[in-house]
Design an enzyme around this catalytic site. Structure first.
Site, mmCIF file in Angstrom:
data_model
loop_
_atom_site.group_PDB
_atom_site.id
_atom_site.type_symbol
_atom_site.label_atom_id
_atom_site.label_comp_id
_atom_site.label_asym_id
_atom_site.label_seq_id
_atom_site.Cartn_x
_atom_site.Cartn_y
_atom_site.Cartn_z
ATOM 1 N N ALA A 1 0.864 -1.178 0.000
ATOM 2 C CA ALA A 1 0.000 0.000 0.000
ATOM 3 C C ALA A 1 0.903 1.231 0.000
ATOM 4 O O ALA A 1 2.082 1.148 0.356
ATOM 5 C CB ALA A 1 -0.894 -0.023 1.224
ATOM 6 N N GLY B 1 0.521 -4.995 0.766
ATOM 7 C CA GLY B 1 -0.703 -5.034 -0.038
ATOM 8 C C GLY B 1 -0.517 -5.772 -1.357
ATOM 9 O O GLY B 1 -1.490 -6.262 -1.933
ATOM 10 N N GLU C 1 -1.004 -9.288 -0.501
ATOM 11 C CA GLU C 1 -2.439 -9.435 -0.186
ATOM 12 C C GLU C 1 -3.274 -9.461 -1.471
ATOM 13 O O GLU C 1 -4.225 -10.244 -1.584
ATOM 14 C CB GLU C 1 -2.875 -8.299 0.749
ATOM 15 N N GLU D 1 4.798 -5.137 7.087
ATOM 16 C CA GLU D 1 4.121 -4.024 7.765
ATOM 17 C C GLU D 1 4.649 -3.732 9.160
ATOM 18 O O GLU D 1 4.696 -2.568 9.583
ATOM 19 C CB GLU D 1 2.608 -4.282 7.848
HETATM 20 N N1 COA Z 1 4.510 3.198 -0.876
HETATM 21 C C1 COA Z 1 4.864 4.368 -1.433
HETATM 22 N N2 COA Z 1 6.033 4.551 -2.065
HETATM 23 C C2 COA Z 1 6.872 3.516 -2.151
HETATM 24 C C3 COA Z 1 6.558 2.262 -1.586
HETATM 25 C C4 COA Z 1 5.312 2.135 -0.931
HETATM 26 N N3 COA Z 1 4.904 0.958 -0.413
HETATM 27 N N4 COA Z 1 7.607 1.425 -1.812
HETATM 28 C C5 COA Z 1 8.507 2.144 -2.489
HETATM 29 N N5 COA Z 1 8.076 3.403 -2.695
HETATM 30 C C6 COA Z 1 8.765 4.479 -3.422
HETATM 31 C C7 COA Z 1 10.061 4.905 -2.765
HETATM 32 O O1 COA Z 1 9.800 5.864 -1.755
HETATM 33 C C8 COA Z 1 10.796 5.480 -3.947
HETATM 34 O O2 COA Z 1 10.260 6.745 -4.255
HETATM 35 P P1 COA Z 1 11.254 7.972 -4.649
HETATM 36 O O3 COA Z 1 11.948 7.498 -5.898
HETATM 37 O O4 COA Z 1 10.316 9.110 -4.881
HETATM 38 O O5 COA Z 1 12.176 8.129 -3.499
HETATM 39 C C9 COA Z 1 10.378 4.559 -5.096
HETATM 40 O O6 COA Z 1 9.154 3.974 -4.684
HETATM 41 C C10 COA Z 1 11.369 3.444 -5.389
HETATM 42 O O7 COA Z 1 11.598 2.716 -4.167
HETATM 43 P P2 COA Z 1 13.049 2.444 -3.589
HETATM 44 O O8 COA Z 1 12.915 2.117 -2.138
HETATM 45 O O9 COA Z 1 13.988 3.565 -3.933
HETATM 46 O O10 COA Z 1 13.475 1.171 -4.443
HETATM 47 P P3 COA Z 1 14.470 0.000 -3.997
HETATM 48 O O11 COA Z 1 14.729 -0.796 -5.227
HETATM 49 O O12 COA Z 1 15.635 0.540 -3.263
HETATM 50 O O13 COA Z 1 13.632 -0.912 -2.981
HETATM 51 C C11 COA Z 1 11.671 -2.038 -2.155
HETATM 52 C C12 COA Z 1 12.458 -1.571 -3.390
HETATM 53 C C13 COA Z 1 10.344 -2.595 -2.632
HETATM 54 C C14 COA Z 1 12.469 -3.133 -1.421
HETATM 55 C C15 COA Z 1 11.480 -0.843 -1.194
HETATM 56 O O14 COA Z 1 10.943 0.223 -1.934
HETATM 57 C C16 COA Z 1 10.540 -1.114 -0.038
HETATM 58 O O15 COA Z 1 10.925 -1.789 0.921
HETATM 59 N N6 COA Z 1 9.313 -0.573 -0.104
HETATM 60 C C17 COA Z 1 8.354 -0.651 0.963
HETATM 61 C C18 COA Z 1 7.728 -2.018 1.079
HETATM 62 C C19 COA Z 1 6.714 -2.051 2.201
HETATM 63 O O16 COA Z 1 7.014 -1.818 3.356
HETATM 64 N N7 COA Z 1 5.467 -2.377 1.856
HETATM 65 C C20 COA Z 1 4.383 -2.472 2.787
HETATM 66 C C21 COA Z 1 3.615 -1.199 2.829
HETATM 67 S S1 COA Z 1 2.252 -1.290 3.964
#
Ligand code: COA
Length: 255
Positions: free
Chosen positions: A61, A106, A109, A129
């Site tokens: 999400a 999400g 999910e 989460e």
């Molecule tokens: N919601 C909103 N934005 C998100 C996001 C999320 N769940 N996951 C990633 N983004 C954004 C980042 O902030 C970044 O934005 P920016 O370029 O404006 O800074 C962009 O997406 C790319 O993500 P980034 O973290 O730089 O890529 P990465 O390759 O280093 O890592 C992930 C990829 C998926 C491992 C990492 O983004 C991550 O852990 N995301 C969150 C996952 C999460 O906790 N999900 C559960 C949410 S309830």
């Protein structure tokens, strides 16, 4: 989000690659509309859900949206997301998640609300989460435990650590693992196999499994018998059995 239909298949592609396909409110609304369209469209038999690009299916999400919620808004947000995924799960048409990369929060999910899951070898799946101080809110605590058992679900949910596609396959979280390049062709091939089956039989089988797993065994067996009886009242049943006897392919009409 992109939505297209072709030869009986509907494809939903989550399309925010710059935000690793994170689900914001608008994307959830678009998914809901697409699921509704696929449900209404008699020419659609199977849905494929995937993410744009090679990196992410859906990385959760939208954390930006989540971060400012009050408790009342949070509960409503969770219920609204659950409702969208329930509609997908209970559409009466099979859906296949083609997991092309990260399926986190999400994203996992969403994949678990699909009927089947196929993952690319490079995919990573998890419920991270708790690292944000929240719990899964789009059905993760419920569907994950039902799919892989409470012990494995709790390990994923409490550690917040993702697992790779092979491990997801080993614990029964995904049905198949294939090289990324073969993911969509494999999902389509599986969809075409299902499309050749009796559509009413598919609908009743989905109903029997989804509703039956929430019942006692005896209640579930009664439901199965009732739906089996209903399937015997369909033209599809007559066509399917006659085609077998006549050694030809059945031409099901969903009646
Ligand atoms: N919601 C909103 N934005 C998100 C996001 C999320 N769940 N996951 C990633 N983004 C954004 C980042 O902030 C970044 O934005 P920016 O370029 O404006 O800074 C962009 O997406 C790319 O993500 P980034 O973290 O730089 O890529 P990465 O390759 O280093 O890592 C992930 C990829 C998926 C491992 C990492 O983004 C991550 O852990 N995301 C969150 C996952 C999460 O906790 N999900 C559960 C949410 S309830």
């Amino acid at each position: 989000m992109l939505y297209d239909t072709k030869d009986g298949l509907a494809r939903i592609t989550i399309n925010r690659p710059e935000k690793v396909n994170a689900l914001d409110r608008r994307t959830m609304q678009e998914i809901d509309r697409a699921v509704d369209s696929a449900g209404q469209d008699a020419s659609v038999g199977v849905l494929i859900v995937t993410g744009m690009g090679e990196k992410a299916f859906v990385a959760g999400a939208d954390i930006g949206e989540l971060s400012s919620q009050t408790p009342v808004e949070g509960a409503a947000y969770s219920r609204a997301g659950q409702a969208v995924l329930n509609r997908l799960e209970r559409l009466g048409k099979p859906s296949i998640a083609a997991i092309n990369g990260y399926a986190l929060g999400g994203g996992l999910e969403l994949a678990m609300a699909c009927t089947l899951r196929m993952a690319a070898e490079s995919a990573k799946l998890g419920q991270p989460e708790v690292a944000l101080g929240i719990i899964p809110g789009y059905g993760g605590t419920q569907r994950l435990a039902r799919l892989v058992g409470a012990g494995r679900a709790l390990e994923l949910i409490l550690s917040g650590e993702p697992i790779d596609a092979r491990e997801a396959h080993r614990i029964g979280l995904v049905n198949r693992v294939v090289p990324l390049i073969e993911l969509l062709p494999s999902a389509e091939s599986m969809a075409r196999t299902i499309l050749a089956r009796g559509p009413l039989a598919l609908r009743y089988a989905l109903q029997a499994v989804h509703e039956g797993t929430q019942m006692t065994l005896d209640e579930g067996l009664s439901l199965e018998a009732a739906l089996f009886g209903l399937s015997c009242a369909t033209e599809d049943m007559r066509e399917g059995t006659r085609a077998f006897i006549e050694k030809r392919r059945p031409a099901f009409r969903g009646r």
